[in-house]
Scaffold this motif. Structure first.
Motif, PDB file in Angstrom:
ATOM      1  N   ILE A 162       0.554  -0.430   0.015  1.00 31.98           N
ATOM      2  CA  ILE A 162       0.525  -0.131   0.143  1.00 31.98           C
ATOM      3  C   ILE A 162       0.904   1.247  -0.695  1.00 31.98           C
ATOM      4  O   ILE A 162       0.852   1.836  -1.170  1.00 31.98           O
ATOM      5  CB  ILE A 162      -0.740  -0.019   1.290  1.00 31.98           C
ATOM      6  CG1 ILE A 162      -2.606  -0.961   0.683  1.00 31.98           C
ATOM      7  CG2 ILE A 162      -1.782   1.225   1.287  1.00 31.98           C
ATOM      8  CD1 ILE A 162      -3.153  -1.297   2.395  1.00 31.98           C
ATOM      9  N   LEU A 163       1.465   1.462   0.910  1.00 33.91           N
ATOM     10  CA  LEU A 163       2.948   3.083   0.950  1.00 33.91           C
ATOM     11  C   LEU A 163       3.177   2.638   0.047  1.00 33.91           C
ATOM     12  O   LEU A 163       3.661   3.877  -0.947  1.00 33.91           O
ATOM     13  CB  LEU A 163       3.672   2.568   2.343  1.00 33.91           C
ATOM     14  CG  LEU A 163       2.990   2.415   4.170  1.00 33.91           C
ATOM     15  CD1 LEU A 163       4.058   2.518   4.870  1.00 33.91           C
ATOM     16  CD2 LEU A 163       2.108   3.672   3.686  1.00 33.91           C
ATOM     17  N   LEU A 164       4.133   1.854  -0.601  1.00 31.80           N
ATOM     18  CA  LEU A 164       5.339   2.021  -1.641  1.00 31.80           C
ATOM     19  C   LEU A 164       4.302   1.735  -3.066  1.00 31.80           C
ATOM     20  O   LEU A 164       5.188   2.933  -3.721  1.00 31.80           O
ATOM     21  CB  LEU A 164       6.266   0.915  -1.306  1.00 31.80           C
ATOM     22  CG  LEU A 164       7.041   0.424  -0.535  1.00 31.80           C
ATOM     23  CD1 LEU A 164       7.960  -0.641  -0.547  1.00 31.80           C
ATOM     24  CD2 LEU A 164       8.116   2.187  -0.120  1.00 31.80           C
ATOM     25  N   GLY A 165       4.343   0.994  -3.278  1.00 30.86           N
ATOM     26  CA  GLY A 165       3.404   0.649  -4.031  1.00 30.86           C
ATOM     27  C   GLY A 165       2.224   1.725  -4.383  1.00 30.86           C
ATOM     28  O   GLY A 165       2.115   2.571  -6.091  1.00 30.86           O
ATOM     29  N   GLY A 166       1.411   2.504  -3.586  1.00 31.44           N
ATOM     30  CA  GLY A 166       0.947   3.725  -3.666  1.00 31.44           C
ATOM     31  C   GLY A 166       1.898   5.349  -4.189  1.00 31.44           C
ATOM     32  O   GLY A 166       0.636   5.905  -4.770  1.00 31.44           O
TER      33      GLY A 166
END
Length: 673
Positions: A162-166
């Motif tokens: 969620i954090l890195l991909g988003g």
């Protein structure tokens, strides 16, 4: 101009590359290959972005395609490091594809289009929409990669996704340019730092250096913030730390490789020590026995020794009997239910084709032990299913033409341990030693039997010669008295009795003489079907008179056998009479049955003559002359010994077995034509 910190980092990375090449050349594993390629591409990226005098390709405007190649090298390098720590994939038509490949391909296309095709001058429109689409494809593959079976906890994979991909996709939509790709490179290095600890599951100098190196390599992400990018001091410091982080990661990976080598060496030494101790325990067992039945009685001690010193807690030993059936002769570590279930299973195993080489997969690569499934021989509701003993490790005892026995190994002492071929080598060597000892015992039995019958033949010939002359005199004078007219009726009856008994004695001496004769080579083909049919017709009335239930079963198209017809007929006739005498002593209320089964097996014909009478005391000694052989204490005299001699002279053999729950059988094997 070249910054002072950039040249050492580049030189150290280049100098460390031969170490990775040598590491891969020695190990030839995928992880070493990915590390070597990853740092090779990282060195190319460092050479592209850092100007070295006349070598200056850092300006994307002047060298767009070199800039695209350098950015692609950075992307592929970071993905290779991640793939070496998380080699997960999927299959397409049987071909395994790593997630790293479809993950990095859209990013490489992104870099080529951005620097090479558009030269970082992207207009709003169709060209602008291509980059979010490529980012979305890479993000989707990354999500599948993250949620596949791995070493990291699920909550951590979800958080990183969620954090890195988003964040990366947001940068693609809002900032554009190289910012999303630079972020992806840093995010992959950060993920690799986390996977180092979860993948190797230890705290050591190698894991600490590697994790620290990848983490510092990833702090180049800070350059994406305007506050850092606008400050020359912060920008230079960030690049300095990031460049040195790659060198630290390289040193850490080499140290990790050395730690793995040391661990493997220690493990190999420990395995070798355990194997030596196991072999010493097996060597202490004395396997020499004079009889095979004495050898099989030692099976319980053998299994107990294997269970105490091998890597398995439960051991069972099955051997092939002369009757063609397997029997459980020893076990250790099994409860009564498992013991009884395996004992019943042994009787259902086929004698031919069982555990032949190639029939079952090896338990470990290069091992002679097999991964055996017992399900083909289980009955509905079998206790082995309830006890979950349907999959075992089988170490065969290979004979000359069949599997003479097998060790069944169960309940691994350390369930988390992956066994190798060298771990099973001691039990395989022990199995080969047991088989060699059993073969030697069988050969010794045959030698003793041959010498015994040779001596018996000499004795029989000597006795026959010594008694034949006085018997001839008795028969001669008794015959003269028989024709005399001067005797009264009582005297004549005495003379007739003398003649009858003398003739019986002459018949016995002739039988003894046959034992001392050499083998008759005048063989002919014999129809077993006709021979047994004649036996049935000859004794049909006798069976009815004695109340014996007689059954005859001959396999259709039974081949003919080679031998002396008269001798074979005598052997079969005596075995049949022996069976009749065995059931004749039973109580009137007991079931009296005799059956004959004739079947073909490979290049021989087996004639089984079974009865429901008392079993043999010692089946292996059933053919010893004048030895009590039945439970009632009776002997067969010279009859069965003569049968054994006849069968040997006709290139056959005879064996005796006890049947369950009662009864016994004689098995005659003759050579098929």
């Amino acid at each position: 101009m070249l910054e002072g910190f950039q040249l050492p980092a580049l030189l150290l990375t280049v100098l460390l590359l031969p170490a990775f090449v040598r590491r891969y050349w020695r190990s030839r594993d995928t992880r070493s290959l990915l590390w070597m390629l990853g740092f090779g591409l990282a060195a190319l990226r460092m050479a592209q972005v850092h100007p070295l005098g006349l070598w200056d390709f850092s300006d994307p405007g002047r060298h767009p395609w070199i800039a695209a190649a350098g950015l692609s090298c950075a992307l592929v390098s970071s993905v290779l490091f991640l793939a070496s720590l998380s080699p997960l994939g999927f299959r397409i038509r049987g071909v395994r594809v790593l997630y790293a490949i479809p993950f990095v391909l859209p990013l490489v296309v992104y870099a080529v289009l951005l620097d090479g095709v558009y030269g970082q001058h992207i207009s709003v429109g169709t060209g602008f929409l291509v980059f979010p689409a490529l980012g979305a494809i890479s993000l989707l593959v990354g999500c599948f990669w993250a949620f596949s079976r791995g070493t990291m906890p699920s909550w951590m994979r979800l958080t990183l996704c969620i954090l890195l991909g988003g964040t990366g996709f947001r940068l693609c939509l809002t900032v554009g340019g190289e910012a999303p790709l630079v972020f992806v490179v840093g995010a992959l290095h950060l993920t690799a730092a986390l996977l180092i600890f979860y993948g190797f599951r230890r705290v050591s100098p190698g894991t600490l250096l590697t994790g620290l190196g990848f983490f510092t390599w990833s702090i180049a992400l800070g350059d994406l913030y305007p506050a850092v990018a606008s400050s020359p001091a912060l920008h230079a410091g960030l690049l300095q730390v990031s460049s040195l982080g790659g060198v630290v990661a390289a040193v850490g990976l080499l140290l990790l490789a050395l730690e793995d080598d040391l661990t493997l060496r220690k493990s190999a030494l420990e395995r070798e020590r355990e194997a030596r101790k196991e072999l010493e325990a097996y060597t202490g067992l004395i396997l020499s026995r004079r009889r095979l039945e004495d050898f099989d009685r030692q099976a319980a001690l053998i299994c107990q020794t294997v269970a105490e010193h091998s890597r398995f807690r439960q051991v069972a030993l099955l051997v092939l009997l002369p009757s063609g059936k397997y029997r459980l002769v020893g076990a250790a570590g099994l409860d009564d239910a498992a013991h009884n279930a395996l004992e019943a299973l042994a009787g259902r195993l086929p004698a031919s084709g069982f555990l032949v080489p190639g029939s079952q997969p090896p338990f470990a690569p290069g091992s002679q032990s097999l991964n055996l499934s017992l399900e083909p021989w289980l009955l509905p509701g079998d206790d082995l299913e309830r006890l979950r003993l349907t999959q075992v490790v089988a170490t065969p005892l290979y004979g000359r033409s069949s599997t003479d026995g097998v060790f069944l190994l169960m309940d691994l002492r350390d369930p988390g341990q992956t066994l190798r071929a060298e771990d099973l080598l001691p039990i395989e060597v022990f199995a080969a030693r047991i088989q060699a000892s059993r073969n030697q015992t069988q050969m010794m039995e045959k030698l003793i039997e041959a010498e015994k019958f040779a001596g018996l033949g000499q004795l029989a010939g000597s006795v026959a010669r010594q008694l034949n002359n006085p018997l001839t005199v008795i028969l001669g004078y008794a015959s003269l008295l028989e024709v005399s007219n001067s005797m009264n009726p009582q005297e004549r009856r005495g003379i007739e009795s003398i003649l009858a008994e003398a003739r019986n004695m002459r018949s016995t001496l002739e039988s003894l003489s046959r034992m001392s004769h050499t083998k008759n080579e005048h063989f002919s083909t014999i129809s077993v079907n006709e021979l047994l049919s004649d036996m049935e017709q000859l004794h049909r009335s006798e069976f009815m008179h004695r109340g014996i239930d007689f059954r005859l079963h001959v396999t259709p198209a039974l081949p003919r056998v080679l031998g002396n017809a008269q001798q074979v007929r005598q052997a079969v006739l005596y075995c049949l009479q022996f069976a009749m005498e065995a059931v004749d002593h039973l109580a009137s209320s007991a079931e009296k049955s005799v059956r004959i089964d004739a079947t073909a097996a490979n290049d021989s014909v087996k004639i089984l003559i079974a009865h429901s009478g008392p079993g043999f005391l010692h089946p292996a000694r059933a053919f010893d002359p004048f030895v009590p052989i039945q439970a009632v204490g009776e002997t067969a005299g010279l009859g069965l010994s003569l049968c054994a001699t006849i069968l040997r002279e006709n290139n056959g053999r005879i064996s005796a077995v006890n049947q369950q729950p009662r009864g016994a059988a004689l098995i005659l094997e003759l050579q098929a034509t």
